[in-house]
Motif scaffolding. Structure first.
Motif, PDB file in Angstrom:
ATOM      1  N   VAL A 145      -6.044  32.382 -17.318  1.00  0.00           N
ATOM      2  CA  VAL A 145      -5.769  31.150 -16.784  1.00  0.00           C
ATOM      3  C   VAL A 145      -7.213  30.676 -15.681  1.00  0.00           C
ATOM      4  O   VAL A 145      -7.685  29.627 -15.983  1.00  0.00           O
ATOM      5  N   ALA A 146      -7.617  31.633 -15.255  1.00  0.00           N
ATOM      6  CA  ALA A 146      -9.009  31.714 -14.311  1.00  0.00           C
ATOM      7  C   ALA A 146      -9.459  32.956 -14.280  1.00  0.00           C
ATOM      8  O   ALA A 146      -8.784  34.200 -14.497  1.00  0.00           O
ATOM      9  N   HIS A 147     -10.665  32.938 -13.786  1.00  0.00           N
ATOM     10  CA  HIS A 147     -11.374  34.091 -13.578  1.00  0.00           C
ATOM     11  C   HIS A 147     -11.927  33.678 -12.149  1.00  0.00           C
ATOM     12  O   HIS A 147     -12.498  32.890 -11.620  1.00  0.00           O
ATOM     13  N   ALA A 148     -11.836  34.998 -11.167  1.00  0.00           N
ATOM     14  CA  ALA A 148     -12.038  34.766  -9.991  1.00  0.00           C
ATOM     15  C   ALA A 148     -13.171  35.749  -9.443  1.00  0.00           C
ATOM     16  O   ALA A 148     -13.131  36.984 -10.021  1.00  0.00           O
ATOM     17  N   LYS A 149     -13.811  35.415  -8.605  1.00  0.00           N
ATOM     18  CA  LYS A 149     -14.912  36.576  -8.111  1.00  0.00           C
ATOM     19  C   LYS A 149     -14.713  36.340  -6.485  1.00  0.00           C
ATOM     20  O   LYS A 149     -14.593  35.443  -5.768  1.00  0.00           O
ATOM     21  N   ARG A 150     -14.527  37.482  -5.816  1.00  0.00           N
ATOM     22  CA  ARG A 150     -14.131  37.546  -4.426  1.00  0.00           C
ATOM     23  C   ARG A 150     -15.578  38.534  -3.656  1.00  0.00           C
ATOM     24  O   ARG A 150     -15.593  39.570  -4.269  1.00  0.00           O
ATOM     25  N   VAL A 151     -16.191  38.123  -2.752  1.00  0.00           N
ATOM     26  CA  VAL A 151     -17.234  38.705  -2.187  1.00  0.00           C
ATOM     27  C   VAL A 151     -16.672  39.387  -0.797  1.00  0.00           C
ATOM     28  O   VAL A 151     -16.040  38.701  -0.131  1.00  0.00           O
ATOM     29  N   VAL A 152     -16.870  40.880  -0.579  1.00  0.00           N
ATOM     30  CA  VAL A 152     -16.175  41.574   0.207  1.00  0.00           C
ATOM     31  C   VAL A 152     -17.400  42.249   1.240  1.00  0.00           C
ATOM     32  O   VAL A 152     -18.156  42.462   0.526  1.00  0.00           O
ATOM     33  N   TYR A 153     -17.297  41.831   2.595  1.00  0.00           N
ATOM     34  CA  TYR A 153     -18.320  42.130   3.433  1.00  0.00           C
ATOM     35  C   TYR A 153     -17.582  43.610   4.229  1.00  0.00           C
ATOM     36  O   TYR A 153     -16.676  43.717   4.399  1.00  0.00           O
ATOM     37  N   ILE A 154     -18.488  44.587   4.237  1.00  0.00           N
ATOM     38  CA  ILE A 154     -18.360  45.927   4.702  1.00  0.00           C
ATOM     39  C   ILE A 154     -19.211  46.398   5.552  1.00  0.00           C
ATOM     40  O   ILE A 154     -20.530  46.190   5.360  1.00  0.00           O
ATOM     41  N   ARG A 155     -19.026  47.036   7.005  1.00  0.00           N
ATOM     42  CA  ARG A 155     -19.772  47.463   7.571  1.00  0.00           C
ATOM     43  C   ARG A 155     -19.168  48.424   8.579  1.00  0.00           C
ATOM     44  O   ARG A 155     -18.033  48.484   8.693  1.00  0.00           O
ATOM     45  N   LYS A 156     -19.972  49.318   9.238  1.00  0.00           N
ATOM     46  CA  LYS A 156     -19.464  50.302   9.869  1.00  0.00           C
ATOM     47  C   LYS A 156     -19.353  49.665  11.204  1.00  0.00           C
ATOM     48  O   LYS A 156     -20.007  48.636  11.841  1.00  0.00           O
ATOM     49  N   ARG A 157     -18.027  49.873  11.776  1.00  0.00           N
ATOM     50  CA  ARG A 157     -17.688  49.330  13.316  1.00  0.00           C
ATOM     51  C   ARG A 157     -18.856  49.582  14.234  1.00  0.00           C
ATOM     52  O   ARG A 157     -19.445  50.839  14.522  1.00  0.00           O
ATOM     53  N   SER A 158     -19.425  49.135  15.162  1.00  0.00           N
ATOM     54  CA  SER A 158     -20.365  49.273  16.390  1.00  0.00           C
ATOM     55  C   SER A 158     -19.485  50.195  17.381  1.00  0.00           C
ATOM     56  O   SER A 158     -18.517  49.779  17.443  1.00  0.00           O
ATOM     57  N   ASP A 159     -20.497  50.816  18.115  1.00  0.00           N
ATOM     58  CA  ASP A 159     -19.859  51.649  19.114  1.00  0.00           C
ATOM     59  C   ASP A 159     -19.465  50.749  20.147  1.00  0.00           C
ATOM     60  O   ASP A 159     -18.323  50.514  20.940  1.00  0.00           O
TER      61      ASP A 159
END
Length: 181
Positions: A145-159
């Protein structure tokens, strides 16, 4: 347990997360049901049962409901695997509608452990990572029915951000949203 804004919170089991998400108003209102998060948080299954509240003017699945089916599942899978020392956000989405959804629509989201380990290592080395996940939304007969793309952002939490959350005594949440990007 993990720390969030200076307070402890318990990790939720995959089964409980699935049950509770079924009462989350944006999903509930769109007719979206979370069927499963597997035990190791590498996979989720979701369905959209067509009803009078999520049909469009042509009587098929409303595009906004189809897009909502894909919202938040990849970040949830990643954050439950990667741990609380990392910030994980759903940053962008794109959906291409292929065929009308004339019945129940299904989606499966996968974030293999090997991939999440690579993303974690990349975030440690580079500071932040943007990763695009893709999935098809399909009917029971396999029709896409549909094709989806999701961009996920990841980074280490800052101190600094972690320290602010622990030092805060007012109970107001600490926002790291301004640091995304």
């Amino acid at each position: 347990m993990s720390k969030h804004a200076g307070r402890e919170r318990k990790r939720m089991s995959p089964q409980r997360m699935a049950r509770l998400m079924n009462f989350y108003p944006p999903l509930l209102g769109a007719g979206i049901r979370v069927r499963e998060f597997n035990e190791d948080w590498t996979r989720a299954r979701v369905e959209l049962r067509l009803n009078r509240f999520n049909r469009n003017q042509n009587g098929t699945a409303f595009g906004g409901s189809l897009n909502a089916m894909t919202d938040a599942f990849y970040p949830l899978l990643v954050m439950h695997q990667i741990g609380t020392d990392y910030l994980v956000w759903d940053k962008a989405c794109e959906i291409e509608f292929k065929k009308p959804g004339t019945g129940t629509v299904y989606a499966e989201f996968e974030a293999p452990k090997e991939l999440v380990a690579e993303l974690k290592a990349k975030a440690d080395a580079e500071g932040k990572v943007l990763h695009t996940f893709e999935c098809d939304l399909h009917m029971a007969d396999g029709t896409v029915v549909a094709h989806a793309k999701r961009v996920v952002y990841i980074r280490k939490r800052s101190d600094r951000a972690a320290g602010q959350g622990q030092a805060q005594s007012t109970g107001a949440p600490v926002s790291e949203a301004s640091n995304v990007g």
